[in-house]
Design an enzyme around this catalytic site. Structure first.
Site, PDB file in Angstrom:
ATOM      1  N   THR A   8       0.956  79.851   3.816  1.00  0.00           N
ATOM      2  CA  THR A   8       1.928  79.564   2.750  1.00  0.00           C
ATOM      3  C   THR A   8       1.969  80.718   1.736  1.00  0.00           C
ATOM      4  O   THR A   8       1.064  81.547   1.690  1.00  0.00           O
ATOM      5  CB  THR A   8       1.574  78.235   2.046  1.00  0.00           C
ATOM      6  OG1 THR A   8       1.402  77.222   3.030  1.00  0.00           O
ATOM      7  CG2 THR A   8       2.654  77.781   1.085  1.00  0.00           C
ATOM      8  N   ASP A  58       1.757  68.153   9.879  1.00  0.00           N
ATOM      9  CA  ASP A  58       1.456  67.524   8.589  1.00  0.00           C
ATOM     10  C   ASP A  58       1.746  66.026   8.568  1.00  0.00           C
ATOM     11  O   ASP A  58       1.510  65.358   7.569  1.00  0.00           O
ATOM     12  CB  ASP A  58       2.242  68.216   7.464  1.00  0.00           C
ATOM     13  CG  ASP A  58       1.596  69.536   7.060  1.00  0.00           C
ATOM     14  OD1 ASP A  58       0.463  69.803   7.506  1.00  0.00           O
ATOM     15  OD2 ASP A  58       2.216  70.307   6.314  1.00  0.00           O
ATOM     16  N   SER A  87       3.321  66.990   2.218  1.00  0.00           N
ATOM     17  CA  SER A  87       2.904  68.343   1.843  1.00  0.00           C
ATOM     18  C   SER A  87       2.038  68.278   0.590  1.00  0.00           C
ATOM     19  O   SER A  87       2.021  67.274  -0.113  1.00  0.00           O
ATOM     20  CB  SER A  87       4.161  69.181   1.560  1.00  0.00           C
ATOM     21  OG  SER A  87       3.835  70.412   0.959  1.00  0.00           O
ATOM     22  N   SER A  88       1.318  69.356   0.335  1.00  0.00           N
ATOM     23  CA  SER A  88       0.574  69.475  -0.927  1.00  0.00           C
ATOM     24  C   SER A  88       1.182  70.541  -1.840  1.00  0.00           C
ATOM     25  O   SER A  88       0.644  70.841  -2.907  1.00  0.00           O
ATOM     26  CB  SER A  88      -0.885  69.849  -0.660  1.00  0.00           C
ATOM     27  OG  SER A  88      -1.567  68.778  -0.081  1.00  0.00           O
TER      28      SER A  88
END
Lengths: 188, 561
Positions: free
Chosen positions: B378, B420, B439-440
């Site tokens: 990411t 995920d 998601s985080s």
């Protein structure tokens, strides 16, 4: 001044000088094919060593987690250790650094019993150094009969130190691709 | 002679230091009056600054930098992925969130992955290959922001041109990219098109060598000309669907044609009087960032001491509680009911804080398996301009090198964000067609107590994203640290089960005391990318300067003018 000059030269060799690539120090082939390639630290660097061996048409089997008990059954006549830690690799294998070091030591001990020569490679460069990788390096390098390192992984001279000032032949190369030549020369 | 010996001694010291500290920890920050762009690559930050200098606003700069990052960091993000963005123009009363997360293809099923007896997906199908690919949202999200909130002073072609140029000319292999390629060799080798792009006759490029991606330059040129349709319909879409199918996946041209971004209202909270604005589900990050900060706000951290055992212990315990909630409640709110208001309420945070004992580490409050959400790649970028416009974007292709599926002829590396989801039926985060995986990611904006633009911040780092962002915010607001120092300070991360991970340079006394409190520690590298890569920009009202900070754990660099 005359007395100081050798001291200066020695200091330079120990420090900045260790970053320089060295000539091939292995004088004659030591290892027999087929060889078994395994990881010490479970990094993906083993993939690079497989490419080098394939290029040189060395006959090998690869098992990142090869164990002592299964060594004889592989029919291998030598052992290649690909040294360098990866938390990702260890995590995927579901083992700790300590467990992997013990596995490698057991494998080496079995190889010794079987009369196999052991070649160590550190091809990950500077990125494969640091607290975790150094555990594997300090654990595995002294067990080898011959060691090849990509120079950026030996900026601090750790490999020279572990190889005992020539006790274990050590060859340093500038690039990963250059590791193929000394590696192939190590095989009969 | 003395001089000579001193010189030699200095050489040895420098040599030794270089070996122990292999990257440049200094010089990552920047400040200026007109604008700051902080991204994971200096070249991308420069793209943003150049756009600001040409009269573009923060959104123009952010989108130009975001497309450039997709080229410069092909291992972590790109047009084959997705993400979240939060932005607030100075003229807007409220910030908006653009959710351009991937969605599950229409043919997805809750039980589409085969599992072993321990519930793990077989043969890495969740992370490698066609089945792991979600419908990408990157192009739709970035172009929506540009079209809706950009200055209109620059054309789409002008915004994309730097990225096209970089793909054509090649990107330099940095130490960071070198390590990521070497760590991912197994995945890269499994997909010939991927290996052809990232390797030379089977071996990684050397540091400093260039990787060219002319196919990606061509794809970006098509997008520059045709806009969203250039990616989601026609030649490019057909090639994506064909390659995914070839690699065992289910994504179709219809999935691409029907992809839609979501414009959402930010989740909102406060910390020490500052307003925190972040992203709501399908990312859990914003909600849990606020929940975590709410819990930490109940403690007088300044009195407890920075990097002290007491402070580190409270972070660890609070993270356990927050991750317990994450496992139980969090999912795409278009498909599940999530108690968002409760999770971000101060009263609930006080209840959680009361469960934290200052004397011992608690057993994980709920069972779970956070490792399944692990995704260390990411990227994040932050932009602020002189008008107070703020943009925060976090985007990703999932794990390093995503699914490994590189679409021949397009240069596009596709995501693996289907990983995920929970890979079995019965969870709020189980797979459903059109659903966004949890998601985080938590790009965030912070307003000062007067409601004025103060900071934009975010990070990569999987489930460590919001815990990392929270620690940096605390470093600034609790301990008064300058931005760059706050980013560089050592971090910790605690999932709701398992060991407390620490950067090894955290004081030894703190490490020892944490052990005494019952924490089991995992010591990671001194500057470990495991803990993310924060890029942030803040407005310093005292100096009237915009200040940027970027993370030395990766290739981050802020540039200002």
């Amino acid at each position: 001044m005359r007395q100081a000059a050798p001291i200066v030269c020695t200091l330079l060799l120990l420090g900045a000088g260790t970053a320089k690539a060295q000539g091939f120090n292995l004088k004659a082939p030591i290892a027999t094919q087929p060889t078994l390639v395994t990881g010490v630290g479970q990094s993906a660097d083993i993939e690079m060593v497989k490419v080098l061996l394939n290029r040189g048409k060395v006959v090998f089997k690869a098992d990142p987690q090869a164990k002592a008990g299964a060594l004889a059954a592989t029919g291998s006549k030598s052992l290649v250790l690909v040294i360098g830690g990866s938390s990702k690799g260890l995590g995927a294998a579901g083992i700790s650094a300590e467990v992997d070091i013990e596995r490698a030591k057991g494998l080496v001990a079995e190889a010794r019993k079987l009369g196999l020569k052991i070649i160590g490679l550190h091809v990950g460069g500077e990125g494969r150094r640091g607290q975790m990788s150094d555990k594997f390096i300090t654990g595995a390098v002294p067990l080898c009969d011959y060691v090849i390192v990509v120079a950026t992984g030996n900026k601090d001279g750790l490999f020279n130190q572990l190889c005992g000032k020539g006790r274990i032949p050590l060859d340093s190369v500038e690039k990963i691709a250059n590791a193929g030549a000394p590696l192939l020369k190590a095989f009969k | 002679m003395k001089r000579l010996l001193a010189l030699v001694a200095l050489l040895l010291v420098v040599s030794g230091l270089t070996a122990q500290e292999p990257f440049n920890a200094a010089g990552r920050g920047a400040h200026g009056a007109n604008g700051v762009v902080a991204t994971a690559k200096p070249e991308a930050s420069q793209v943003g600054i150049d756009i600001l200098k040409k009269g573009g606003n923060a959104v123009d700069a952010a989108i130009g930098a975001a497309f450039a990052l997709g080229v410069l960091e092909p291992d972590t993000n790109g047009i084959g992925g997705g993400g979240f963005m939060i932005l607030r123009l100075a003229t807007m009363k409220e910030a908006v969130v653009i959710d351009f997360r991937e969605v599950a293809p229409a043919a997805s099923k809750p039980d589409m992955f085969k599992l072993d007896e321990r519930g793990r997906i077989l043969n890495h199908a969740g992370t490698d290959g066609g089945l792991s690919v979600g419908v990408p949202g990157d192009v739709a999200g970035l172009l929506h922001a540009l079209d809706t909130f950009g200055s209109k002073k620059l054309t789409r072609a002008q915004i994309l041109q730097p990225a096209i140029h970089m793909a054509t000319q090649g990107i330099s292999v940095t130490a960071n990219l070198d390590k990521n390629i070497k760590d991912s060799l197994e995945k890269i080798n499994a997909f010939p098109a991927c290996a052809e792009l990232f390797l030379q006759e089977g071996l990684p490029y050397e540091i400093g060598e260039k990787i060219k991606n002319p196919d990606l330059a061509r794809t970006l040129t098509i997008i520059a000309k045709k806009g969203v349709e250039g990616f989601y319909k026609g030649e490019i879409a057909a090639k994506i669907a064909a390659e995914v199918k070839k690699q065992g996946g289910i994504l179709t041209v219809q999935d691409l044609a029907t992809y839609a971004i979501k414009v959402r209202k930010p989740v909102q909270g406060t910390y020490r009087g500052y307003t925190i604005l972040s992203v709501p589900p399908a990312s859990s990050g914003g909600t849990h960032l606020i929940e975590l900060l709410n819990v930490m706000e109940t403690f007088d951290l300044k009195a407890l001491g920075q990097q002290s055992p007491a402070t580190a212990h409270r972070w660890s315990e609070a993270m356990k509680l927050v991750f317990a909630d994450r496992a139980k409640y969090m999912a795409d709110t278009d498909f599940a009911t999530v108690p968002l208001a409760g999770l971000v309420s101060k009263a609930y945070a006080r209840e959680l804080a009361a469960r934290i004992s200052p004397k011992e580490s608690m057993t994980a409050p709920l069972p779970g398996n956070p490792a399944q959400y692990e995704s260390g790649s990411t990227t994040h970028l932050s932009v602020m301009d002189k008008d107070g416009n703020m943009v925060s974007i976090t985007k990703s292709i999932g794990l390093l090198f995503g699914s490994g599926v590189l679409v021949p002829g397009t240069g596009i590396l596709l995501n693996d964000h289907m990983s995920d989801f929970m890979p079995k039926p019965g969870s709020v985060n189980s797979i459903e067609p059109g659903k966004r995986p949890l998601s985080s990611i938590s790009p965030s904006l912070i307003l000062d107590p007067k409601g004025k633009s103060f900071m934009t911040i975010g990070s990569p780092g999987a489930t460590r994203i919001f815990t990392t962002v929270a620690q940096v915010i605390s470093n600034i607001l609790d301990f008064g640290m300058p931005l760059q120092a706050a980013i560089s300070a050592p971090r910790l991360a605690q999932p709701h089960t398992g060991n407390l991970s620490l950067e090894a340079r955290l004081p030894a006394a703190t490490q020892k005391a944490l052990g005494t409190l019952g924490h089991k520690l995992t010591l990671r590298g001194d500057w470990d990318p495991y803990f993310g890569g924060v890029q942030a920009v803040l407005y310093d009202s005292k100096t009237r300067q915009l200040v940027g900070g970027a993370d030395p754990r990766r290739d981050g660099q802020a540039i200002a003018y």
